[in-house]
Design a protein around this motif. Structure first.
Motif, PDB file in Angstrom:
ATOM      1  N   SER B  46    -164.966 -19.977 -90.375  1.00 33.81           N
ATOM      2  CA  SER B  46    -166.346 -20.204 -89.951  1.00 33.81           C
ATOM      3  C   SER B  46    -166.439 -20.095 -88.439  1.00 33.81           C
ATOM      4  O   SER B  46    -165.430 -19.989 -87.741  1.00 33.81           O
ATOM      5  N   ARG B  47    -167.675 -20.110 -87.954  1.00 34.73           N
ATOM      6  CA  ARG B  47    -167.878 -20.043 -86.518  1.00 34.73           C
ATOM      7  C   ARG B  47    -167.270 -21.270 -85.840  1.00 34.73           C
ATOM      8  O   ARG B  47    -166.824 -21.214 -84.705  1.00 34.73           O
ATOM      9  N   LYS B  48    -167.247 -22.408 -86.589  1.00 33.30           N
ATOM     10  CA  LYS B  48    -166.685 -23.642 -86.051  1.00 33.30           C
ATOM     11  C   LYS B  48    -165.184 -23.487 -85.808  1.00 33.30           C
ATOM     12  O   LYS B  48    -164.664 -23.922 -84.782  1.00 33.30           O
ATOM     13  N   ASP B  49    -164.508 -22.842 -86.778  1.00 33.22           N
ATOM     14  CA  ASP B  49    -163.059 -22.617 -86.622  1.00 33.22           C
ATOM     15  C   ASP B  49    -162.748 -21.851 -85.353  1.00 33.22           C
ATOM     16  O   ASP B  49    -161.681 -22.002 -84.755  1.00 33.22           O
ATOM     17  N   CYS B  50    -163.707 -20.998 -84.971  1.00 31.80           N
ATOM     18  CA  CYS B  50    -163.466 -20.152 -83.815  1.00 31.80           C
ATOM     19  C   CYS B  50    -163.720 -20.862 -82.503  1.00 31.80           C
ATOM     20  O   CYS B  50    -163.181 -20.491 -81.471  1.00 31.80           O
ATOM     21  N   SER B  51    -164.604 -21.860 -82.533  1.00 32.04           N
ATOM     22  CA  SER B  51    -164.925 -22.519 -81.269  1.00 32.04           C
ATOM     23  C   SER B  51    -164.143 -23.816 -81.093  1.00 32.04           C
ATOM     24  O   SER B  51    -164.128 -24.396 -80.026  1.00 32.04           O
ATOM     25  N   GLU B  52    -163.464 -24.257 -82.148  1.00 30.05           N
ATOM     26  CA  GLU B  52    -162.740 -25.516 -82.097  1.00 30.05           C
ATOM     27  C   GLU B  52    -161.450 -25.362 -81.275  1.00 30.05           C
ATOM     28  O   GLU B  52    -160.770 -24.342 -81.371  1.00 30.05           O
ATOM     29  N   VAL B  53    -161.177 -26.393 -80.509  1.00 27.35           N
ATOM     30  CA  VAL B  53    -159.906 -26.381 -79.777  1.00 27.35           C
ATOM     31  C   VAL B  53    -158.817 -26.801 -80.761  1.00 27.35           C
ATOM     32  O   VAL B  53    -158.831 -27.911 -81.274  1.00 27.35           O
ATOM     33  N   ILE B  54    -157.921 -25.901 -81.061  1.00 26.80           N
ATOM     34  CA  ILE B  54    -156.942 -26.225 -82.107  1.00 26.80           C
ATOM     35  C   ILE B  54    -155.555 -26.445 -81.540  1.00 26.80           C
ATOM     36  O   ILE B  54    -154.637 -26.850 -82.240  1.00 26.80           O
ATOM     37  N   GLY B  55    -155.372 -26.195 -80.279  1.00 29.34           N
ATOM     38  CA  GLY B  55    -154.026 -26.394 -79.760  1.00 29.34           C
ATOM     39  C   GLY B  55    -154.042 -26.349 -78.258  1.00 29.34           C
ATOM     40  O   GLY B  55    -155.101 -26.276 -77.636  1.00 29.34           O
ATOM     41  N   GLY B 173    -151.492 -17.130 -80.933  1.00 33.76           N
ATOM     42  CA  GLY B 173    -151.653 -17.945 -79.739  1.00 33.76           C
ATOM     43  C   GLY B 173    -153.067 -18.457 -79.556  1.00 33.76           C
ATOM     44  O   GLY B 173    -153.927 -18.298 -80.419  1.00 33.76           O
ATOM     45  N   THR B 174    -153.286 -19.083 -78.417  1.00 30.37           N
ATOM     46  CA  THR B 174    -154.613 -19.625 -78.126  1.00 30.37           C
ATOM     47  C   THR B 174    -155.084 -19.090 -76.785  1.00 30.37           C
ATOM     48  O   THR B 174    -154.298 -18.579 -75.990  1.00 30.37           O
ATOM     49  N   ASP B 175    -156.393 -19.210 -76.585  1.00 28.50           N
ATOM     50  CA  ASP B 175    -156.943 -18.747 -75.307  1.00 28.50           C
ATOM     51  C   ASP B 175    -156.983 -19.897 -74.309  1.00 28.50           C
ATOM     52  O   ASP B 175    -156.436 -20.979 -74.567  1.00 28.50           O
ATOM     53  N   ALA B 176    -157.643 -19.668 -73.193  1.00 26.99           N
ATOM     54  CA  ALA B 176    -157.627 -20.648 -72.110  1.00 26.99           C
ATOM     55  C   ALA B 176    -158.281 -21.964 -72.498  1.00 26.99           C
ATOM     56  O   ALA B 176    -158.005 -22.997 -71.904  1.00 26.99           O
ATOM     57  N   GLN B 177    -159.147 -21.921 -73.524  1.00 25.67           N
ATOM     58  CA  GLN B 177    -159.757 -23.172 -73.982  1.00 25.67           C
ATOM     59  C   GLN B 177    -159.018 -23.773 -75.164  1.00 25.67           C
ATOM     60  O   GLN B 177    -159.494 -24.724 -75.773  1.00 25.67           O
ATOM     61  N   GLY B 178    -157.908 -23.177 -75.542  1.00 29.93           N
ATOM     62  CA  GLY B 178    -157.135 -23.698 -76.661  1.00 29.93           C
ATOM     63  C   GLY B 178    -157.684 -23.308 -78.021  1.00 29.93           C
ATOM     64  O   GLY B 178    -157.374 -23.929 -79.028  1.00 29.93           O
ATOM     65  N   ARG B 179    -158.513 -22.244 -78.062  1.00 34.65           N
ATOM     66  CA  ARG B 179    -159.069 -21.805 -79.344  1.00 34.65           C
ATOM     67  C   ARG B 179    -158.170 -20.728 -79.952  1.00 34.65           C
ATOM     68  O   ARG B 179    -157.497 -19.982 -79.229  1.00 34.65           O
ATOM     69  N   SER B 180    -158.181 -20.658 -81.265  1.00 37.23           N
ATOM     70  CA  SER B 180    -157.286 -19.724 -81.959  1.00 37.23           C
ATOM     71  C   SER B 180    -157.716 -18.286 -81.722  1.00 37.23           C
ATOM     72  O   SER B 180    -158.840 -17.887 -82.064  1.00 37.23           O
ATOM     73  N   ILE B 181    -156.833 -17.490 -81.167  1.00 43.01           N
ATOM     74  CA  ILE B 181    -157.155 -16.079 -80.922  1.00 43.01           C
ATOM     75  C   ILE B 181    -157.245 -15.322 -82.245  1.00 43.01           C
ATOM     76  O   ILE B 181    -158.106 -14.470 -82.442  1.00 43.01           O
ATOM     77  N   PHE B 182    -156.334 -15.687 -83.157  1.00 46.06           N
ATOM     78  CA  PHE B 182    -156.319 -14.998 -84.447  1.00 46.06           C
ATOM     79  C   PHE B 182    -157.657 -15.165 -85.165  1.00 46.06           C
ATOM     80  O   PHE B 182    -158.258 -14.182 -85.598  1.00 46.06           O
ATOM     81  N   TYR B 187    -162.912 -13.125 -86.915  1.00 47.49           N
ATOM     82  CA  TYR B 187    -164.365 -13.307 -86.966  1.00 47.49           C
ATOM     83  C   TYR B 187    -165.072 -12.127 -86.299  1.00 47.49           C
ATOM     84  O   TYR B 187    -166.120 -11.673 -86.748  1.00 47.49           O
ATOM     85  N   SER B 188    -164.454 -11.607 -85.235  1.00 52.40           N
ATOM     86  CA  SER B 188    -165.050 -10.473 -84.527  1.00 52.40           C
ATOM     87  C   SER B 188    -165.147  -9.236 -85.413  1.00 52.40           C
ATOM     88  O   SER B 188    -166.025  -8.397 -85.212  1.00 52.40           O
ATOM     89  N   ILE B 189    -164.226  -9.128 -86.390  1.00 48.20           N
ATOM     90  CA  ILE B 189    -164.307  -7.993 -87.320  1.00 48.20           C
ATOM     91  C   ILE B 189    -165.657  -8.001 -87.998  1.00 48.20           C
ATOM     92  O   ILE B 189    -166.357  -6.994 -88.071  1.00 48.20           O
ATOM     93  N   LYS B 190    -166.040  -9.185 -88.476  1.00 48.89           N
ATOM     94  CA  LYS B 190    -167.312  -9.298 -89.184  1.00 48.89           C
ATOM     95  C   LYS B 190    -168.467  -8.936 -88.254  1.00 48.89           C
ATOM     96  O   LYS B 190    -169.366  -8.182 -88.634  1.00 48.89           O
ATOM     97  N   VAL B 191    -168.411  -9.430 -87.025  1.00 45.22           N
ATOM     98  CA  VAL B 191    -169.493  -9.122 -86.079  1.00 45.22           C
ATOM     99  C   VAL B 191    -169.565  -7.615 -85.841  1.00 45.22           C
ATOM    100  O   VAL B 191    -170.635  -7.003 -85.907  1.00 45.22           O
TER     101      VAL B 191
END
Lengths: 351, 397
Positions: B46-55, B173-182, B187-191
């Motif tokens: 979901s969009r939440k999974d993408c914006s959540e800080v997971i690590g 890995g994660t980005d600078a905000q700790g969100r899952s890049i994968f 999600y970007s595929i769908k967009v």
């Protein structure tokens, strides 16, 4: 050079035999003083001038002439298929089809007449069918548009039509695409398409020109049978006098947009009156030992350009009998004598 | 239905396509992307999974071993520090319950043992901090392992399922905000596919209708359509896209994909329109179209039922070309900050990687993932549309 044998010498279908005698029946199509022109960059030109003729039910009228003499323009203006933007029909022209003047008719009237009461067959069977749809779909489409038949009735009718035009295995052909058929078969389908709504008038614009002689003969025989069985009137446009001799009742010879001679078939072939008709007849190859060594006569020169029509007779440059009068004065179409009319000051073979 | 599908697969074009190995691989790749799209649409991610800080921030992806320096940073900042801060609060129990990092939770221990662990860890941290560069001081490796083990004690061990989910999220890995890049890349595929399909369908429809009408009717219709597309194509398309995106920047539609759709459809129909106009001009001269007129059919019926089906091959090829075009333009526009706004997009990922200095710092996993995801999709579509063009070309065996 290979000379193509003309059909009427090869085929045993009684030539020179007018089909029926019905000069008294009311004409189905009565074309009066039809003049059609085109707007071009070099100014307006008149493609056909003052063409008048009548066609009766069950009659086959042949229109013959060289390329560019206005045969196709005549048939297309009857169907009102000429592009309205750059063509014009003279206001005096009348195309009376069963009492309705098609020259002035609305587009909606034309749509209900086209395909339904007047059908047309084109020259090139290879491109006359839509390549992406099956034969059955194309025939069905016309029926769906013009009749109230339901699906199964239409299918039965289409298969029946295909059988009428001598297509073997019509049920199987129904599902096939145009590319799966030979040229002759396609032309039969085109005829079936033209005939499927039971038209009263059939305009055939060089229907056999693209076909070889045997197929040509079959198609002509088919058309002959159809008019006998359903009393359809046919206007057959061709440049092949053999075809004319084979099935037509009456003939119109056109030259440079004008009718130069009109007659019943037999007298025309027996005693052509216009020099152009005579020249056309002479340029048919004749088989047999007498003609073996002789060069085939041809008509010198070309049809004059519509932009440079001569002041007098339009055939003057190519006519062996030209005199002073032909250059200065334009001949008129003569009064009808024995069902014949001719546009010449000095008709040949006049009795 | 099944019969007609079978006939479709049995056509010459379909057989030619199936013989083409490249096209088959490309179709497979596209199939995987489409599956991902469907999965995202079914809310697997979901969009939440993408914006959540997971690590922790900027953790490497592509299964790269972490260097000692970053292992130390991860343990210190994402485990020790939050717990330590919570313990210093006036109500430590409540504060500890609030500490949350993705699926991780603070271990279910009483305050004193936690304080003890933190104290032990701080001693180790001080020793490790004496080193200038942990990457070079290999003799401190055992101390680092000890430190990691200590800080891990602060964290509740994950359940098996959560562990797997966490692994998946951390895959690239994660980005600078700790969100899952994968997750963001998926999600970007769908967009991307959504934008590609919607704009390609609408553009092809507009282009085909206008082009066919212009070619068939000629006259003022033709003049109008030609004027319209010459005018539109005289504006550089990227500039037009920027203008339209800006026009929407204050409206409510800003958060949706609507501005992007409008911006793309406004320019993309031109190519299709031009091709279909030319083809229609050619086809309308053919006798079967004339024959359709002699059969009494009206113009609209001839145009849409008899003429346009004959241009289906062109429409198909145009569709696949526009699809790629739209996906690429979407990435560019999002990179410029004018495209997709509130959803992940490869363009946004690439922009983030640049803005956060990831690329300069050698943290390539964000920009790399976005680029590769886009690269394979565009490549696969290019190969497929090439193969389609060959398959529909009657002169090509």
């Amino acid at each position: 050079m290979r000379s193509t044998p003309s059909t009427f010498e090869l085929l045993p279908i009684a030539p020179f035999m007018p089909h029926t005698t019905m000069p008294l029946a009311t004409p189905l199509l009565d074309v009066r003083n039809l003049s059609v022109g085109f707007r071009t960059d070099r100014g307006d030109v008149t493609a056909i001038e003052d063409v008048s003729f009548q066609v009766r039910p069950g009659e086959i009228l042949g229109i013959v002439g060289e390329s560019g003499c206005g045969k196709s323009v005549t048939s297309r203006s009857i169907m009102r298929l000429l592009p309205e933007r750059n063509s014009f029909v003279d206001s005096r022209s009348e195309i009376l089809f069963d009492g309705v003047n098609l020259a002035q008719a609305d587009e909606s009237v034309m749509r209900s007449i086209r395909g339904n009461r007047i059908a047309m067959i084109f020259q090139e069977p290879m491109t006359a069918l839509n390549p992406v749809f099956t034969i059955g779909w194309q025939l069905d489409e016309a029926l769906k548009y013009h009749t109230k038949m339901n699906r199964s009735e239409r299918r039965t009718h289409v298969v029946e039509m295909l059988r009428t035009v001598d297509i073997p295995h019509p049920e199987q052909r129904y599902r096939e695409y145009p590319h799966q058929l030979s040229g002759g078969m396609r032309q039969r389908v085109v005829i079936a398409l033209a005939l499927c709504c039971g038209p009263e008038l059939l305009l055939a614009d060089e229907p056999t020109t693209a076909l070889d002689v045997t197929i040509q003969a079959q198609i002509l025989r088919l058309m002959d049978e159809l008019r006998k069985n359903s009393d359809t009137a046919v206007v057959l446009i061709t440049h092949d006098l053999g075809v004319i001799a084979q099935i037509c009742d009456r003939v119109i010879v056109m030259y440079a947009g004008q009718i130069v001679e009109t007659s019943e078939v037999q007298p025309l072939f027996a005693r052509p009156q216009h020099p152009y008709t005579k020249a056309l007849l002479e340029s048919i190859p004749q088989p047999g030992p007498d003609h073996h060594q002789a060069r085939l006569p041809t008509i010198d020169g070309v049809v004059p350009s519509l932009f440079e029509l001569p002041a007098g007779c339009r055939f003057q440059d190519r006519c062996p009998y030209k005199v002073e009068q032909c250059v200065t004065e334009q001949p008129r179409l003569s009064k009808e004598v024995h069902m014949r009319k001719v546009r010449c000051f000095f008709p040949i073979n006049e009795s | 239905m099944i019969a007609s599908l079978g006939r479709l697969l049995g056509t010459r074009e379909a057989r030619k396509l199936r013989r083409d190995k490249g096209a088959m691989v490309a179709s497979l790749v596209i199939g995987v992307y489409l599956l991902a799209t469907i999965a995202v649409m079914c809310n697997v991610i979901s969009r939440k999974d993408c914006s959540e800080v997971i690590g922790p921030n900027s953790v490497p992806g592509f299964f790269r071993a972490q260097p000692p320096e970053s292992r130390f940073e991860v343990a210190r900042t994402s485990m020790l520090k939050p717990v330590m801060r919570a313990l210093g609060r006036s109500d430590p129990t409540a504060a500890l319950a609030d500490v949350k990092l993705g699926r991780w939770k603070v271990a279910d221990k009483s305050l004193d043992p936690l304080r003890q662990i933190v104290a032990d860890a701080l001693v180790l941290q001080h020793e490790l901090e004496k080193s200038e560069n942990l990457d070079q001081d290999t003799h401190l490796e055992s101390k680092l392992v000890e430190f990691e083990r200590k800080t891990a004690e602060l964290i509740e061990p994950l359940s098996k399922q959560d562990h797997w989910a966490q692994d998946m999220a951390m895959l690239l890995g994660t980005d600078a905000q700790g969100r899952s890049i994968f997750f963001r890349a998926i999600y970007s595929i769908k967009v991307a596919i959504q934008i590609g399909v919607v704009t390609a369908v609408i553009s092809v429809l507009i282009g085909a209708t206008l082009g066919a009408a212009a070619g068939y009717f000629g006259g003022w219709t033709d003049h109008l359509v030609v004027w319209l597309y010459t005018t539109f194509s005289s504006i550089p398309s990227l500039v037009l896209l920027v203008v339209i995106a800006y026009a929407f920047s204050d409206s409510d539609a800003k958060e949706t994909l609507l501005p992007v759709y409008i911006a793309f459809c406004a320019t993309f129909w031109i190519g299709t329109c031009r091709v279909i106009r030319g083809e229609t001009m050619k086809l309308k001269q053919l006798e079967y179209i004339q024959a359709a007129r002699t059969a009494g059919f009206g113009s609209a019926r001839i145009l849409f039922k008899h003429l346009l089906p004959n241009t289906a091959h062109l429409l198909l090829i145009n569709f696949s070309l526009l699809l790629i075009g739209a996906i690429k333009s979407e990435v560019i526009l999002s990179y410029l900050g004018l495209g997709v706004q509130s959803q992940p997009s490869w363009g946004i990922m690439i922009r983030d990687a640049g803005n956060n200095g990831d690329v300069i710092a050698g943290r390539f996993w964000q920009i790399g993932t976005a680029t590769f995801f886009m690269f394979f999709l565009v490549l696969a579509f290019n190969i497929l549309s090439d193969a389609l063009q060959d398959a529909f070309d009657p002169k090509h065996l």
